[in-house]
Design an enzyme around this catalytic site. Sequence first.
Site, short mmCIF file in Angstrom:
data_model
loop_
_atom_site.label_atom_id
_atom_site.label_comp_id
_atom_site.label_asym_id
_atom_site.label_seq_id
_atom_site.Cartn_x
_atom_site.Cartn_y
_atom_site.Cartn_z
CD GLU A 252 -1.79 2.30 1.33
OE1 GLU A 252 -1.78 2.87 0.14
OE2 GLU A 252 -1.71 2.98 2.57
CG LEU A 253 3.31 0.98 -2.38
CD1 LEU A 253 4.15 0.82 -3.83
CD2 LEU A 253 4.31 0.81 -1.33
CB CYS A 287 -1.84 6.74 1.67
SG CYS A 287 -2.76 5.94 2.54
#
Length: 481
Positions: A252-253, A287
């Site tokens: 999960e970037l 994010c």
Amino acid sequence: MSLRQRPVSPIWVGGRPQHGEDEFLVTHPWNDAPVGATSWATQGQVETAIRAAHSIAPEFAATSAYDRAAALEYMRRRIEEEAETLAELISAESGKPILWSRIEVARAASTFRWAAEEVRRMSGEVQRLDTDASGLGRLAYTRRFPRGPVLGITPFNFPLNLVAHKVAPALAAGCPIVVKPAPSTPLAALQLASFFSETKLPHEAFSVLPASVELTKRMVADARLPLVSFTGSVPVGHEIQHAVPDKHVTLELGGNAAALVCADYSQLDWAVERIATFGNYQAGQSCISVQRVFVESPIFEEVKKKLVTAVKALRTGDPFDPTTQVGPLIDVRSAHRVHEWVQEAIAAGAECLIGGDEPAGAELAPTVLTHVPRETRVVGDEVFGPVLILEEVANLTEGLAAVNDSKFGLQAGVFTDNIATAMRAHRDLEVGGVIVGDVPSFRADQMPYGGMKNSGVGREGVRSAIEDYTSERVLVMPDVF
């Protein structure tokens, strides 16, 4: 709250509290005051934790659904019992406003509750095979079995709940887990390990190891940890993916999430309030913080005016003030990086509608830019700071294309009253989740969560993570029908 140095928190090695050789302080981003301390895991402690996880894996996989669910429910209850202490700990180590820390704690408790419920639903699937002549009399029973021990690597921005999103599904699936927390925010993860030590599950199944980069790379490479679940930056995620192509890796970037406000939307005040709040609510360090905002031409000027007013009204300051909405970034270096990106955009021709000031320590004023050139970093990369990019689009087609004009694809928000527009956005947007009538920052902890493109591979959300941590195995029985 008066910040005082806490006792040195032990690390957890194979379910046992220990201390490493070298201690380090954890400091408060708001004023750099010490808020706690722990120690770096040694090479020997890393080896002990991995060996414990590997050795206990068969026994842990065989634990009953009842025992796993009971332990997960116990951890939920302990989180709720210690909710305020945990919230203060999160704010102390991360600088997150207490308002948001309390919400994070509640979400972490829910994450363990969902995991306990999912354990009870893991009954497998029965399929009759006599639907074809070759399968007469046969029945297939498919169950999911744990892939093995997990290495969970977590970031600083959600020190409790993103750890929970690694740990709860792993325990539910029957996978031992070794957690490597962010070095700036290890204390909440260590507290979670202490709760696990109070359960009746094998304690060897959970370790929390603050570890150096070199030791973390060794853990990634170790064959006894066949699963790696990483949440963090794109370069590090890709480095992990390339280093262990034979492992099962979930990433999960992050991203540069967009919100699209359509001209048909009737609740502009709501849209503006949500965009202003969730572009800045953790100083933009999420994010799925709103970063890019696209507004259809007929309402652009109205939205622009309202958005600047809403951002100006946000309360910044001391994270322990319950009225604070926007706190500091994680450290001074991050604040200066974000400010550098903002100044780069202004030098390239962007207009600064509000903010843009020099950082004060780790604090950076919420900023709104418009007319920002596409090639600047505040547009193309993940800012991870309190910066909103506001741009006008002619229509829905142009707006959807603008959202997709990104190397990321985590989530997007679409403010519309038109069901057809919502369905088209779901079809056309290259993201893992489309949130209608709200910002991309919305996340329910039980839903699938993950992205496309550079935003990662795999899905979190309790059930989805359990599926990632397990594999299907089919049993075919003869002479059933």
